[in-house]
Design a protein around this motif. Structure first.
Motif, PDB file in Angstrom:
ATOM      1  N   ARG A 595      -2.693  11.192  -3.485  1.00  0.00           N
ATOM      2  CA  ARG A 595      -2.945  11.850  -2.214  1.00  0.00           C
ATOM      3  C   ARG A 595      -2.328  11.001  -1.108  1.00  0.00           C
ATOM      4  O   ARG A 595      -2.232   9.777  -1.215  1.00  0.00           O
ATOM      5  N   GLY A 596      -1.951  11.616  -0.050  1.00  0.00           N
ATOM      6  CA  GLY A 596      -1.276  10.920   1.047  1.00  0.00           C
ATOM      7  C   GLY A 596       0.191  10.668   0.721  1.00  0.00           C
ATOM      8  O   GLY A 596       0.715  11.035  -0.352  1.00  0.00           O
ATOM      9  N   SER A 597       0.876   9.979   1.656  1.00  0.00           N
ATOM     10  CA  SER A 597       2.296   9.668   1.466  1.00  0.00           C
ATOM     11  C   SER A 597       2.640   8.422   2.260  1.00  0.00           C
ATOM     12  O   SER A 597       1.866   7.971   3.125  1.00  0.00           O
ATOM     13  N   GLY A 598       3.763   7.871   1.944  1.00  0.00           N
ATOM     14  CA  GLY A 598       4.206   6.657   2.640  1.00  0.00           C
ATOM     15  C   GLY A 598       3.306   5.482   2.331  1.00  0.00           C
ATOM     16  O   GLY A 598       2.831   5.293   1.203  1.00  0.00           O
ATOM     17  N   HIS A 599       3.068   4.666   3.357  1.00  0.00           N
ATOM     18  CA  HIS A 599       2.247   3.478   3.145  1.00  0.00           C
ATOM     19  C   HIS A 599       0.760   3.833   3.000  1.00  0.00           C
ATOM     20  O   HIS A 599      -0.048   2.967   2.650  1.00  0.00           O
ATOM     21  N   LYS A 600       0.382   5.115   3.260  1.00  0.00           N
ATOM     22  CA  LYS A 600      -1.003   5.543   3.085  1.00  0.00           C
ATOM     23  C   LYS A 600      -1.239   6.233   1.738  1.00  0.00           C
ATOM     24  O   LYS A 600      -2.327   6.733   1.482  1.00  0.00           O
ATOM     25  N   GLN A 601      -0.234   6.249   0.892  1.00  0.00           N
ATOM     26  CA  GLN A 601      -0.372   6.933  -0.393  1.00  0.00           C
ATOM     27  C   GLN A 601      -1.392   6.207  -1.275  1.00  0.00           C
ATOM     28  O   GLN A 601      -1.379   4.982  -1.380  1.00  0.00           O
ATOM     29  N   VAL A 602      -2.247   7.015  -1.899  1.00  0.00           N
ATOM     30  CA  VAL A 602      -3.254   6.502  -2.842  1.00  0.00           C
ATOM     31  C   VAL A 602      -3.054   7.199  -4.170  1.00  0.00           C
ATOM     32  O   VAL A 602      -3.027   8.428  -4.246  1.00  0.00           O
ATOM     33  N   ASN A 603      -2.938   6.373  -5.228  1.00  0.00           N
ATOM     34  CA  ASN A 603      -2.753   6.924  -6.569  1.00  0.00           C
ATOM     35  C   ASN A 603      -4.092   7.005  -7.318  1.00  0.00           C
ATOM     36  O   ASN A 603      -4.987   6.177  -7.116  1.00  0.00           O
ATOM     37  N   LYS A 604      -4.177   8.007  -8.205  1.00  0.00           N
ATOM     38  CA  LYS A 604      -5.352   8.181  -9.065  1.00  0.00           C
ATOM     39  C   LYS A 604      -4.953   7.826 -10.491  1.00  0.00           C
ATOM     40  O   LYS A 604      -4.058   8.452 -11.069  1.00  0.00           O
ATOM     41  N   TYR A 605      -5.639   6.793 -11.033  1.00  0.00           N
ATOM     42  CA  TYR A 605      -5.242   6.250 -12.332  1.00  0.00           C
ATOM     43  C   TYR A 605      -6.323   6.532 -13.390  1.00  0.00           C
ATOM     44  O   TYR A 605      -7.516   6.685 -13.103  1.00  0.00           O
ATOM     45  N   ARG A 606      -5.870   6.527 -14.627  1.00  0.00           N
ATOM     46  CA  ARG A 606      -6.741   6.557 -15.791  1.00  0.00           C
ATOM     47  C   ARG A 606      -6.244   5.510 -16.766  1.00  0.00           C
ATOM     48  O   ARG A 606      -5.035   5.418 -17.016  1.00  0.00           O
ATOM     49  N   THR A 607      -7.158   4.700 -17.285  1.00  0.00           N
ATOM     50  CA  THR A 607      -6.795   3.678 -18.264  1.00  0.00           C
ATOM     51  C   THR A 607      -7.448   4.014 -19.608  1.00  0.00           C
ATOM     52  O   THR A 607      -8.445   4.746 -19.667  1.00  0.00           O
ATOM     53  N   PRO A 608      -6.919   3.495 -20.709  1.00  0.00           N
ATOM     54  CA  PRO A 608      -7.519   3.754 -22.028  1.00  0.00           C
ATOM     55  C   PRO A 608      -8.980   3.322 -22.107  1.00  0.00           C
ATOM     56  O   PRO A 608      -9.797   3.996 -22.722  1.00  0.00           O
ATOM     57  N   VAL A 609      -9.326   2.200 -21.444  1.00  0.00           N
ATOM     58  CA  VAL A 609     -10.717   1.738 -21.511  1.00  0.00           C
ATOM     59  C   VAL A 609     -11.636   2.727 -20.808  1.00  0.00           C
ATOM     60  O   VAL A 609     -12.694   3.115 -21.323  1.00  0.00           O
ATOM     61  N   VAL A 610     -11.239   3.112 -19.590  1.00  0.00           N
ATOM     62  CA  VAL A 610     -12.065   4.058 -18.838  1.00  0.00           C
ATOM     63  C   VAL A 610     -12.132   5.411 -19.551  1.00  0.00           C
ATOM     64  O   VAL A 610     -13.178   6.064 -19.588  1.00  0.00           O
ATOM     65  N   GLU A 611     -11.021   5.828 -20.132  1.00  0.00           N
ATOM     66  CA  GLU A 611     -11.009   7.109 -20.836  1.00  0.00           C
ATOM     67  C   GLU A 611     -11.990   7.118 -22.007  1.00  0.00           C
ATOM     68  O   GLU A 611     -12.717   8.085 -22.228  1.00  0.00           O
TER      69      GLU A 611
END
Length: 980
Positions: A595-611
């Motif tokens: 969500r967002g763009s440029g220097h305000k962009q925030v990524n949504k991650y998933r890791t194997p441990v959390v999954e």
């Protein structure tokens, strides 16, 4: 849930049938088989059995299902041509629905007509349905495959009335516990009793004893319940009772006698006879007790029939009241509108709870017989009338009024708990109603469940205070002390009721449950506890993973930037990790969105441990939700597992409520406790009433106060030897004869249920059965005329009355000619006096009958007194000509309603006709015809008296010679001489 959800079952609650409750009566299934006897048994002229009793023409098996309370009652009995025992059963249970066998070889036309007649005349008409010999069983649409397989019958067509198929289905569905887990659930035709060791005792006895007709009816009931999807809810209650109507026909087989014994035991428990006093084994006299009627009697000195009668008396526990008597005496309903208003039931039903009212009704239908049992109950009633027990009862009745129908609610909780056939609530077997159907009105259904359970908890909690109310009160009655004391204090009331209920109050929030937000408490469900622990562990591991990654792998700024999103239970992509795009992450961080763009962009991650943790989390959430969904079911199942405790409280409170109702009736002005007398084999039954009144009539039809009467029959008076057992009662029409007959019976019934009676004094020996011949009515649908019904009721009395019976007959013989009627009435009186030797009240207008029996010591003549204006002092027939008849006031009749000695000279029918407003010309003509007919009879009698014994012999010889010679003109001449 059909009947079980119908709130109208609680409307005007008062008994076990539809007429008593004003709501729903039971389902009765009837299996009939005719007894062949030289062609059609219906037209067989020989009605006598080998022992002189009525020959049975059919045999019935019945299954009575009370769906509201989850009880099944089985019976099997022979019946006579009038189907009197079937009529008694229908009167007692007042069904809402009746099922019989359909097809050409099904129920007989007589049975169908009887059911049609009964349904047409009952206050709440019963629906009559048919179950054919072969039926297609219902197919289940349950969501759960295993449940669907269990519900479906193994064959496409079934035979509901077949006993073997019924027993096989009972085993297959496991409605009742198997003898052991190792035993097969399959039915063994060669050993029907195999695997039934833990079945209800009465059902097991029917199987082992071969009560095939009762089991056949049960099979049809099972098919019908399965079609309505309520078989599991009702049968798994495990409540099976026995009922056999009072016997009037012979033909008992081993199975019928077995059920009769079980029915008697059931009645003893229901009547409180089996309730023990403190440490005593049993209150009533066992067969070997000294108070047994036959104790110490030398049977060899008695005639065989007398010895048999005395021996049978020792086996009697209750007075028998058949359907005819219940109707004639208006015990349950009045004869005018078939409602309870004005009936004896309406005058004693002061019970505060539905289950107490049902017990009181059962007592009324089966009055006690043994003196020790009657006195025991009457002692309890007398204590509750005044003093400390009465004050405690007043408070207890307020608690009883708050209980509601405990028996019905216990059945509902059993159904809601899912403790059905072979079910396992912990594993979710698919047998609970929630798993069998899609509930489109789940909110409404949930509120109803919660409301019923809350009502039950409140009712039991109110009942739990009853022992405290009687604590410290001096109680002399053993029966009363037994039902109001806890088990710790020697009573039968549950000791730990409050503690047991507190657990449910603490763990069941009714407001949250009604809103669908109920959560099981810890310790209630292991799966729920484990899932909750797993949720807490997973959330801790997710936080630990965050701390580990932020402190050891990611940049230090990530600690403040790391954020879990979608953390709610119903969210998708749970626990995604949000981090600014500017923070470097390891290669196992997969981008699921941004969500967002440029220097305000925030990524949504998933890791194997959390999954992996999220997968565990979702599994735990599913388990928690499933456990929450069945959380109330677990509460209900736990509550249902303690049903013996709640049932014990219901039994004790029902008995207290019934005794309290009798005490309320006994406290009315003018009521007194009757004295119950012993009647040894060498003694004579008796009844003495001083200033007795009809319990249901407070004023006369003209508005005046009810006129009480004295009555004494049987026994031996201290003043004079009055051993009359039969009262021949004469008097004018509407003079009160029928009222006196009825009130004597009703006073006897009240005395034997342990209640006080409307009289100044009363003493009597217990009566084993009351027979009634009252009124005039036909049974058109059964093809029985008024006179036939009259004689059938008479036959039942003459064949069935013992020395301990009470018989009342009103105007026997009026349905035929005067000569035939007089002959039948005279022969009936002779039979009552010489053969039955019972107490009897016989009202008649046949004055020749009174003349015939005036010198018999065992017969007393009495009449209902009246005053007729214009009558002479001698009491002879009034001479009224046409001119005098114009003055109506000179011939008015005034009823005194008092019982006088001797006979009444006239029946005063013309005077009653004047009260009925017949036209004056009709009255005048009737008086003229009556006077002429009376003069003719008197004249004929005078002429007949002139024939001497010697002339009679000569006249007979002349007649015989004329007949032998064929000289019929001489015969006619002799006849005319006799008439001159």
């Amino acid at each position: 849930f059909c009947f079980m959800d119908d709130s109208s079952a609680l409307a005007t609650e008062g008994g076990m049938g539809a007429e008593a409750t004003g709501g729903i009566g039971p389902l009765i299934v009837i299996k009939e088989t005719l007894v062949e006897s030289n062609g059609s048994c219906e037209d067989d002229g020989d009605a006598d059995g080998d022992d002189g009793s009525v020959k049975p023409v059919c045999e019935y098996g019945v299954a009575i299902v009370d769906a509201v309370r989850g009880t099944v009652t089985l019976g099997q009995f022979a019946d006579d041509v009038l189907r009197s025992r079937m009529l008694t059963l229908l009167t007692n249970f007042a069904p809402s629905e009746i099922l019989i066998e359909g097809g050409t070889n099904g129920a007989s036309d007589t049975l169908k007509s009887l059911l049609d007649s009964t349904a047409a005349t009952s206050a709440v008409p019963a629906r009559i349905g048919y179950v054919n010999l072969k039926e297609i069983p219902p197919r289940s649409n349950a969501l759960d495959g295993e449940a669907r397989k269990k519900f479906d019958r193994p064959t496409p067509t079934i035979h509901p009335w077949d006993v073997d198929e019924t027993l096989a289905e009972l085993h297959r569905r496991s409605y009742y516990p198997r003898a052991s887990r190792k035993e097969s659930a399959k039915y063994d035709k060669n050993d029907p009793g195999k695997g039934t060791a833990r079945w209800p005792e009465i059902l097991r006895s029917c199987v082992v004893g071969g009560a095939s007709l009762a089991l056949s009816a049960f099979g049809a009931a099972l098919f019908y319940l399965q079609r309505g999807l309520i078989d599991d809810d009702i049968l798994t209650m495990g409540i099976v009772k026995a009922y056999i109507p009072p016997a009037a026909a012979s033909g008992h087989n081993a199975a019928t006698e077995m059920l009769q014994k079980l029915s008697t035991e059931e009645q003893r428990k229901q009547g409180g006879i089996e309730v023990t006093d403190g440490d005593q084994e049993e209150s009533s006299a066992p067969p070997s007790a000294p108070s047994k009627p036959s104790a110490g009697i030398d049977f060899t000195s008695l005639a065989p029939d007398e010895a048999e009668a005395i021996a049978m008396e020792a086996q009697i526990d209750h007075m028998a009241l058949d359907g005819t008597t219940l109707a004639n005496l208006e015990i349950l309903a009045n004869s005018h509108s078939n409602t309870a208003a004005g009936s004896l039931w309406s005058k004693i039903n002061y019970a505060k709870s539905p289950h107490g009212s049902r017990l009181l009704r059962a007592w009324l239908l089966r009055p006690l017989f043994r003196k020790v049992d009657i006195d025991r109950r009457a002692d309890a009633v007398e204590e509750l009338v005044s003093g400390g027990p009465a004050a405690a009862l007043s408070e207890a009745r307020s608690a009883l009024a708050k209980m509601g129908d405990v028996e019905r609610l216990l059945s509902r909780v059993h159904s809601m708990g899912g403790a059905g056939a072979g079910s396992d609530t912990s594993s979710g077997s698919g047998l609970h109603p929630n798993d069998r159907a899609v509930l489109y009105e789940d909110d409404t259904y949930t509120k109803r469940k919660v409301g019923d359970f809350s009502k039950l908890l409140r009712g039991l909690h109110a009942a739990a205070a009853i022992p405290e109310l009687f604590e410290g009160v001096n109680i002399e009655s053993g029966l009363l002390a037994k039902i109001v004391r806890t088990k710790e204090a020697g009573g039968c009331f549950p000791s730990n009721l409050v503690d047991e209920l507190d657990w449910f109050f603490d763990n069941f929030d009714s407001k949250k449950a009604a809103a669908g937000q109920f959560e099981p408490s810890r310790g209630m469900d292991d799966d729920y506890d484990a899932a909750c622990d797993a949720l807490e562990r997973i959330k801790r591991e997710l936080d630990d993973y965050k701390q580990e990654m932020c402190s050891e792998v990611l940049h230090s700024s990530a600690k403040h930037a790391w954020k879990y999103i979608n953390t709610k239970e119903n969210s998708k992509d749970k626990y995604l990790i949000e981090l600014p795009a500017s923070i470097s992450v390891p290669n196992d961080f997969f981008v699921k969105g941004k969500r967002g763009s440029g220097h305000k962009q925030v990524n949504k991650y998933r890791t194997p441990v959390v999954e992996g943790l999220v997968q565990e989390l979702e599994q735990a959430i599913d388990i928690v939700n499933a456990c929450k969904a069945r959380g109330m079911q677990l509460i209900f199942a736990k509550f249902d597992s303690m049903r013996p405790t709640w049932a014990a409280a219901a039994t004790a409170t029902a008995m207290l409520d019934a005794l309290g109702a009798l005490a309320e009736a006994a406290s009315q002005p003018g009521f007194t406790r009757p004295t119950i007398l012993e009647c040894p084999p060498d003694g004579k039954p008796s009844v003495t009433v001083v200033q007795g009144r009809h319990p249901c009539v407070e004023v006369t039809h003209s508005g005046g106060d009810f006129v009480p009467n004295d009555l004494s029959m049987g026994g031996t008076s201290s003043d004079l030897a009055d051993e009359s057992r039969v009262l021949l009662l004469s008097g004018p029409n509407m003079g009160g004869k029928s009222t006196l007959l009825r009130q004597t019976c009703l006073i006897t019934i009240l005395a034997q249920i342990g209640c006080f009676v409307p009289a100044e004094q009363c003493s009597l020996t217990p009566v084993d059965r009351i027979f009634t011949r009252l009124g005039a009515s036909d049974r058109i649908l059964l093809g029985q005329s008024t006179f036939f019904v009259e004689l059938a009721e008479t036959a039942a009395a003459l064949r069935g009355a013992t020395r301990r019976s009470l018989v009342i007959m009103d105007e026997l013989g009026r349905g035929t000619s005067t000569f035939d009627g007089t002959a039948i009435a005279s022969a009936s009186v002779k039979h009552l006096v010489e053969r039955n030797r019972c107490l009897a009240l016989f009202a008649t207008h046949y004055h020749s009958l009174l003349e015939d029996w005036k010198d018999e010591p065992s017969v007393r003549l009495g009449h209902m007194e009246c005053v007729v204006e214009g009558d002479d002092d001698s009491g002879d027939a009034m001479q009224v000509d046409a001119e005098e008849s114009e003055n109506k006031n000179d011939h008015n009749i005034t009823f005194l309603y008092t019982l006088g000695e001797g006979t009444c000279p006239k029946s005063f029918g013309i005077n009653v006709a004047r009260l009925a407003a017949l036209p004056e010309e009709v009255l005048t003509k009737a008086k003229e015809v009556s006077s002429n007919f009376e003069a003719e009879l008197n004249g004929s009698a005078a002429n007949h008296a002139k024939i001497s014994p010697s002339s009679a012999v000569d006249l007979r010889q002349r007649i015989e010679e004329a007949v032998a010679a064929g000289n019929f003109s001489e015969v006619e001449k002799l006849w005319q001489e006799l008439q001159s």
